[in-house]
Design an enzyme around this catalytic site. Structure first.
Site, PDB file in Angstrom:
ATOM      1  CB  SER A 119      -0.855  -0.017   1.282  1.00  0.00           C
ATOM      2  OG  SER A 119      -1.474   1.227   1.500  1.00  0.00           O
ATOM      3  CE1 TYR A 131      -5.181  -1.778   4.314  1.00  0.00           C
ATOM      4  CE2 TYR A 131      -3.941   0.244   3.965  1.00  0.00           C
ATOM      5  CZ  TYR A 131      -4.570  -0.877   3.462  1.00  0.00           C
ATOM      6  OH  TYR A 131      -4.574  -1.106   2.103  1.00  0.00           O
TER       7      TYR A 131
END
Ligand code: NAP
Length: 251
Positions: free
Chosen positions: A143, A156
């Site tokens: 990410s 996350y």
């Protein structure tokens, strides 16, 4: 012919999170490049199965929040197609909450799917690659938050930063077996993962204004990078996280 190096003909790929979004796009691209695909999902990958057809696609149902399912995933793939050549650790979750209030449940649920299962599924599949001989390819979906802090998404960010880290660790240890471990860091893509963000007009406009390409990404934008890292064209690429982000990281 250089395009032959990108072919996945005769290869078997396991792709987690195959029912929707980026995972579904990767399944479609792999099948188009010639691979058989084992999709792993906690809900049936009905639409993906329709896109690929029964000859090319097999669905293993598994909730990846626990490592207990890993033997069944590997056995399911071997039973249907006889071998595994490629693993894409795509399944992932995100929980948004202010860090000051962030719950242990929101920490553990994200870390389990995004990091713990990614590591142990990679380990199980790497053992299969080694016993088959001939190497293999592992692609982790990282990410922008493998590089940046983000806001209200501490678990996350922790998980995706760690995914980039273990991509390098596993590459260091497994390159000698002909196993390439790499990652793709998608930018801001229009999928379920970003639905909440896209619904927030202010945040959505802020994000869009910062993307040099001037648009959100789509699952199709990731497909070329995924086929490259799954194919012989990337045989000397090890431990790298490739950003597919419309220029976000370069800002
Ligand atoms: P998505 O549409 O929400 O897809 C996530 C996938 O993971 C779904 O198939 C989901 O299944 C699956 N999944 C979640 N928890 C699971 C579990 N416990 N067991 C099995 N499967 C589970 O979002 P996406 O954007 O395609 O996300 C794919 C990957 O890209 C994720 O790792 C995400 O973090 C990463 N990523 C996305 C973006 C973006 O902007 N969209 C950016 C960077 C990275 P269900 O449908 O059943 O929930």
């Amino acid at each position: 012919m250089i395009l032959d190096a990108f072919s996945l003909a005769g290869k078997v790929a396991v792709v987690t999170g195959s029912n929707t979004g980026l995972g579904q796009g990767i399944c479609r691209a792999f099948a188009e490049a010639g691979a058989k695909v084992v999709g792993v999902s906690r809900r049936p990958s009905t639409e993906t199965a329709q896109l690929l057809g029964d000859d090319n696609f097999y669905n293993v149902l598994a909730d990846l929040s626990s490592c207990e399912v890993i033997p069944a995933v590997v056995e399911g793939a071997l039973k249907r197609f006889g071998r595994i050549d490629i693993l894409v650790n795509n399944a992932g979750v995100i929980k948004r909450q202010d860090s000051i209030e962030f719950s242990e449940e929101n920490w553990d649920s994200v870390m389990n799917v995004n990091l713990k299962t990614v590591f142990f599924l990679s380990q199980a599949v790497a053992k299969q690659f080694i016993s088959q001989g001939g190497g293999g390819k592992i692609i982790n979906i990282a990410s922008m938050l493998s590089y940046q802090g983000g806001i209200r998404v501490p678990s996350y960010t922790a998980s995706k930063s760690a995914v980039r880290g273990i991509t390098m660790t596993l590459s260091n240890e497994w390159a000698k077996y002909g196993i390439n471990v790499n990652a793709i860091a998608p930018g801001y893509m229009a999928t379920n993962n970003t639905q909440q963000l896209r619904q927030d007009e202010e945040r959505s406009a802020d994000i869009l204004a910062r993307i040099p390409a001037g648009r959100w990404g789509t699952p199709a934008d990731l497909e070329g990078a995924a086929v490259f890292l799954a194919s012989a064209a990337s045989d000397y690429v090890n431990g790298f996280t490739l950003a597919v982000d419309g220029g976000w990281l370069g800002r």
